[in-house]
Design an enzyme around this catalytic site. Sequence first.
Site, short mmCIF file in Angstrom:
data_model
loop_
_atom_site.label_atom_id
_atom_site.label_comp_id
_atom_site.label_asym_id
_atom_site.label_seq_id
_atom_site.Cartn_x
_atom_site.Cartn_y
_atom_site.Cartn_z
N LYS A 93 0.87 -1.21 0.12
CA LYS A 93 0.05 0.13 -0.02
C LYS A 93 0.97 1.24 0.07
O LYS A 93 2.12 1.21 0.23
CB LYS A 93 -1.03 -0.05 1.41
CG LYS A 93 -0.17 0.20 2.70
CD LYS A 93 -0.97 -0.42 3.88
CE LYS A 93 -0.29 0.01 5.03
NZ LYS A 93 -1.00 -0.34 6.13
N ASP A 125 12.65 23.80 0.06
CA ASP A 125 13.51 23.08 -0.92
C ASP A 125 15.05 22.67 -0.51
O ASP A 125 15.82 22.39 -1.27
CB ASP A 125 13.65 23.97 -2.25
CG ASP A 125 12.32 24.75 -2.56
OD1 ASP A 125 11.45 23.59 -2.94
OD2 ASP A 125 11.99 25.79 -2.37
N TYR A 166 16.09 30.34 8.11
CA TYR A 166 14.85 31.18 8.56
C TYR A 166 14.99 30.99 10.22
O TYR A 166 15.07 30.10 10.86
CB TYR A 166 13.57 30.47 8.18
CG TYR A 166 13.44 30.59 7.04
CD1 TYR A 166 13.18 31.74 6.16
CD2 TYR A 166 13.03 29.66 6.02
CE1 TYR A 166 12.99 32.01 5.07
CE2 TYR A 166 12.69 29.50 4.73
CZ TYR A 166 12.87 30.81 4.14
OH TYR A 166 12.54 30.96 2.58
N ARG A 203 -10.87 0.08 14.39
CA ARG A 203 -10.53 0.87 13.02
C ARG A 203 -11.68 0.10 12.11
O ARG A 203 -12.99 0.05 12.38
CB ARG A 203 -9.19 0.80 12.62
CG ARG A 203 -8.59 1.87 11.78
CD ARG A 203 -7.11 1.79 11.80
NE ARG A 203 -6.61 0.52 10.80
CZ ARG A 203 -5.33 0.48 10.75
NH1 ARG A 203 -4.60 1.22 10.79
NH2 ARG A 203 -4.83 -0.66 9.82
N CYS A 230 13.84 24.29 5.20
CA CYS A 230 13.18 25.23 4.21
C CYS A 230 12.28 24.04 3.51
O CYS A 230 12.40 23.17 3.34
CB CYS A 230 14.09 26.03 3.46
SG CYS A 230 15.22 26.87 4.53
N HIS A 251 -6.29 -6.93 13.05
CA HIS A 251 -5.16 -6.14 13.06
C HIS A 251 -4.85 -5.71 14.34
O HIS A 251 -5.69 -5.35 15.25
CB HIS A 251 -5.27 -4.73 12.07
CG HIS A 251 -3.96 -4.06 11.65
ND1 HIS A 251 -3.22 -4.64 11.12
CD2 HIS A 251 -3.68 -3.08 11.72
CE1 HIS A 251 -1.95 -3.93 10.87
NE2 HIS A 251 -2.45 -2.85 11.23
N ARG A 311 1.35 -10.69 7.24
CA ARG A 311 0.84 -9.62 6.32
C ARG A 311 1.64 -8.53 6.56
O ARG A 311 1.65 -7.30 6.93
CB ARG A 311 -0.55 -9.27 6.73
CG ARG A 311 -1.53 -8.74 5.66
CD ARG A 311 -2.77 -8.42 6.09
NE ARG A 311 -3.05 -7.90 7.33
CZ ARG A 311 -3.52 -8.13 8.43
NH1 ARG A 311 -4.28 -9.42 8.51
NH2 ARG A 311 -3.69 -7.38 9.55
C1 LIG Z 1 -0.45 -1.44 6.71
C2 LIG Z 1 -0.98 -2.65 7.16
C3 LIG Z 1 -0.03 -3.94 7.25
C4 LIG Z 1 1.26 -3.82 7.24
O1 LIG Z 1 1.59 -3.10 8.43
P1 LIG Z 1 3.45 -3.18 8.89
O2 LIG Z 1 3.21 -2.75 10.35
O3 LIG Z 1 3.85 -2.23 7.80
O4 LIG Z 1 3.84 -4.40 8.74
C5 LIG Z 1 -0.76 -4.91 7.66
N1 LIG Z 1 -2.13 -5.22 7.69
C6 LIG Z 1 -3.05 -4.14 7.58
C7 LIG Z 1 -4.45 -4.05 7.75
C8 LIG Z 1 -2.49 -2.80 7.39
O5 LIG Z 1 -2.99 -1.67 7.15
#
Ligand SMILES: *Cc1c(COP(=O)(O)O)cnc(C)c1O
Length: 400
Positions: free
Chosen positions: A50, A337, A287, A148, A335, A185, A241
Amino acid sequence: MTSHTLPAREATTPDYASSFAVEVDLDAVAGNVAALRDRVAGADVMAVVKADAYGHGLIPAARAALRGGAAALGVAQLGEAVAARDAGIDAPMLTWLYSPGADVAGALSRGIEVTVSSQWQLDSVVDAARESGATAPIHLKVDTGLARGGALLDDAGSSAWHDLVAAVAPLAAEGVIRVEGMWQHFVYADAPEHPTVRGQQKTFHEAVRIAERTGIHPGRLHIANSAATLTNPSAYLDMVRPGLAVYGLSPVPDLGRPEDYGLREAMRLTARLSLVKRVKAGQGVSYGHTWHADRDTVIGLVPMGYADGIPRSAGNLGPIQVAGGPHTPLAGRVCMDQIMVDLGPDFAGSAGDEVVIFGRGGDGEPTAQDWAEAAGTINYEIVTRLAPRATRRYVGEGSA
Ligand SMILES: *Cc1c(COP(=O)(O)O)cnc(C)c1O
């Protein structure tokens, strides 16, 4: 009267490679996936790509992850999955983020597996499946406490999960949908001893049993992100994952460095000094003059700034390495850039010299983790925030 002609707009992407480069080592990505596979022997690896593969580039990183032995790819946005398919990535792919109005039919027609965690999502998948006549592959998401995505087992008096699996069971039996997997998760995977870790695993297995009692075959179970993949074998189940670890960064910097887990940072951010100048003791830099030279010294200008993804909050702190030397913190504010660095009174180099902003800690370079600490954030944000102006340059197999 003279007539003025506006210059033609550049038709090509500008090339900033002489100023800075985001180098992505695809062999490191492939090697990291291979290392993760060895670690979870028996389980499969779904490499999470992602957010443009955490800033590394979706398509090249996805190909490298598959070369390293990933069995599947995971992306957040449904549109990212569609983009990967349309670029020719044909591996199993799961998506978990979309809102009403998303082109679920388009995703299913491309063989993308879609996460379902609510009734409206189930409805949109079922509508698309009935329209096409093809069975829709889905993964069901349990909310075991992160609050979530996912359906809760106990949401203030009712059970969204119970209702969801009750709705899924007859549709699966009818062949409208096929449950390919179930997942959750973690809240605290980066603190493996935290009581929520075991608690969430217990809740997950309870959710799977509830689903099984309705007659659903749960498919493949997957609950481990990078941190759990590196620290919690009881979370491997059928598939892990990981995202961050695929790119060679440690999600548990207090517990181990990438090399402690057999991982190698895939991204190096380098730039060339564009100006080197002597300043007198007492000279304020950038700055607001938040930094002053405490002696006569040499200041170097690095042509990257917050518009490129250098965190402004790392002013006076973010470490830079010039020509393999010591790590030197920024001099003054970041800054838009540009950033400045104190090269020391004896600096003998010149404009054009390479500086490493972050790269491989094992090779003595500053790391994304160092920048995260300087900026008060996490290494995930350092690599994902690099802006499109920071052109990616690929090395390793598949970079051509
Ligand atoms: C981003 C994400 C992962 C991977 O998480 P990491 O901490 O980068 O390994 C796995 N499952 C879900 C649902 C995520 O959103």
